[in-house]
Write an enzyme that holds these catalytic residues in place. Sequence first.
Site, PDB file in Angstrom:
ATOM      1  N   LYS A   1       4.829  -0.360 -30.075  1.00  0.00           N
ATOM      2  CA  LYS A   1       4.050   0.061 -28.907  1.00  0.00           C
ATOM      3  C   LYS A   1       3.793   1.565 -28.932  1.00  0.00           C
ATOM      4  O   LYS A   1       2.763   2.035 -28.429  1.00  0.00           O
ATOM      5  CB  LYS A   1       4.763  -0.336 -27.614  1.00  0.00           C
ATOM      6  CG  LYS A   1       5.038  -1.833 -27.481  1.00  0.00           C
ATOM      7  CD  LYS A   1       3.847  -2.687 -27.870  1.00  0.00           C
ATOM      8  CE  LYS A   1       4.212  -4.152 -28.018  1.00  0.00           C
ATOM      9  NZ  LYS A   1       4.899  -4.501 -29.266  1.00  0.00           N
TER      10      LYS A   1
ATOM     11  N   HIS B   1      -5.324  -1.165  -3.302  1.00  0.00           N
ATOM     12  CA  HIS B   1      -6.651  -0.893  -3.854  1.00  0.00           C
ATOM     13  C   HIS B   1      -6.769   0.603  -4.147  1.00  0.00           C
ATOM     14  O   HIS B   1      -6.325   1.428  -3.356  1.00  0.00           O
ATOM     15  CB  HIS B   1      -7.732  -1.299  -2.844  1.00  0.00           C
ATOM     16  CG  HIS B   1      -9.124  -0.952  -3.278  1.00  0.00           C
ATOM     17  ND1 HIS B   1      -9.803  -1.697  -4.207  1.00  0.00           N
ATOM     18  CD2 HIS B   1      -9.944   0.072  -2.920  1.00  0.00           C
ATOM     19  CE1 HIS B   1     -10.991  -1.155  -4.399  1.00  0.00           C
ATOM     20  NE2 HIS B   1     -11.112  -0.078  -3.628  1.00  0.00           N
TER      21      HIS B   1
ATOM     22  N   ALA C   1      12.164 -10.556 -26.182  1.00  0.00           N
ATOM     23  CA  ALA C   1      13.258  -9.692 -25.752  1.00  0.00           C
ATOM     24  C   ALA C   1      13.655  -9.970 -24.310  1.00  0.00           C
ATOM     25  O   ALA C   1      14.851  -9.972 -23.975  1.00  0.00           O
ATOM     26  CB  ALA C   1      12.866  -8.223 -25.923  1.00  0.00           C
TER      27      ALA C   1
ATOM     28  N   GLY D   1      18.911  -3.505 -31.785  1.00  0.00           N
ATOM     29  CA  GLY D   1      18.376  -4.566 -32.613  1.00  0.00           C
ATOM     30  C   GLY D   1      16.946  -4.346 -33.062  1.00  0.00           C
ATOM     31  O   GLY D   1      16.425  -3.225 -33.061  1.00  0.00           O
TER      32      GLY D   1
END
Length: 480
Positions: free
Chosen positions: A55, A449, A325, A44
């Site tokens: 992107k 971390h 989406a 789609g």
Amino acid sequence: MAGTYARTTQVLVIGGGPGGYMAAIRAGQLGKKVLLVEKRDLGGECLNRGCIPSKALIHASQLYHALRTEGPEIGVRADAVTFDLATTMKWKSDVVAKERQGVATLLKAAGVSVLFGEARLTGPRSADYAAADGGHERVDFEHAVLATGAVHTTIPGFETDGKQVVNAWELLDLPALPKSILVLGGGVSGCELGEFLARVGVDVTIVELMPQILPGMEADLSRELAITLDRWGVHVHVATKAVGLRREPTGVTMTVETPEGRRDLTAEMLFVTVGKKAASRDLGLTEAGVQSDPKTGFIAVDDQLRTNQPHIFAVGDVARPPMLAHKSYREGIVAAEAIAGMSTRFQFQAMPGVVFTDPELATVGLSKVDAEAKGFAAREAKFPYAALGRAHASHATQGWVKLVADDASGRVLGVHSAGERAGEYIAEAAHAIEMGATVRDLALTIHPHPTFSEALQEVALLWLGEPMHVARRRTDGSGR
């Protein structure tokens, strides 16, 4: 396939986008005979003309921009860095093709039959399938899933022509970069693709009708993005209405009404991105007895995605907003499981959203204003990226995380973030809201971390009045 044929299936899925192909795969996994009809490309709009290609272009432009601007400051020098649009477009297309093939493989593995062409309902349990060569098939079904997505809305006088005036689909396939562009619409698409163009040297002007860019988004997120756009020289006009357009051999001139009065804006090209509407007009809803909103085209559904015809389902953009989406994915799965007789519902406390700009913006749940409107004694805290070790190490100190919670119960109500990788950890915040977590729960969760996700733990500690990496003001001892 000249001629007319007929076939039967347990589940007919119309539309192979995120909602449709997920419904088809899940129904196939549950043992149903499934036929999926897709008009154009599997995946789609999201995969082919939206999420994935945009992107890819954004990533390429960020790399180019970072090498030219950020690189020298941190000791990475590259001489004569150039942006080759043709090569980038080919790479983008290769990414899309690979993803599309992946969808086809998944459908095949689930036993789903796929036909390319158009399907239209002809009755409550029948549809007409029209192939590209003119052939037709009657399809009789027990259940149907409507997943036809959405189409771009247009404004009279601002219709796209694919050359001077383009929509997002056409922009993602530009053969050459314009020197300048007007962007009509300061929503997600306008800001994401406007930034992409600005990073690669295009003079960009964004025009938004509402008082802020990214209308409807938490106000501080909009303001944070505006800082970057201004720094890059992007011209932004909010509370501004487009009232006319002239198309000339050398470009376009758009007349706008601003708070200061009427003026003309000129550029080589115009990108129109003013929203989308449900693609339900040619589905044969009337013939099937399926109800839809006559104004928006959205098909009414319940929490199992059933329409008023209980054996016909609608998922994704054609059903209801938000047009996301990941919402479509979940809806497709729920519809398939409901068809299989499972006890399933589409229910959520908060829907996350991400805008892939610089800084990246992510949001889930309520803002402080919305929370107060719902009767919560809302209080918020804001932790700056400038106090985050990973942000400094990544040269990405612009941004912050804001936490909204109920002061009486400590329950997490919303999280809003601007900064590097914000979209990667917003799911943790969504999970916290879904689980009814408290701020203390977030604070007690050990985060690795150095990561950007530590910002969630830090903002929770700050909300509790127990900050570790920002200085605490001396108070009456309550810690607040």
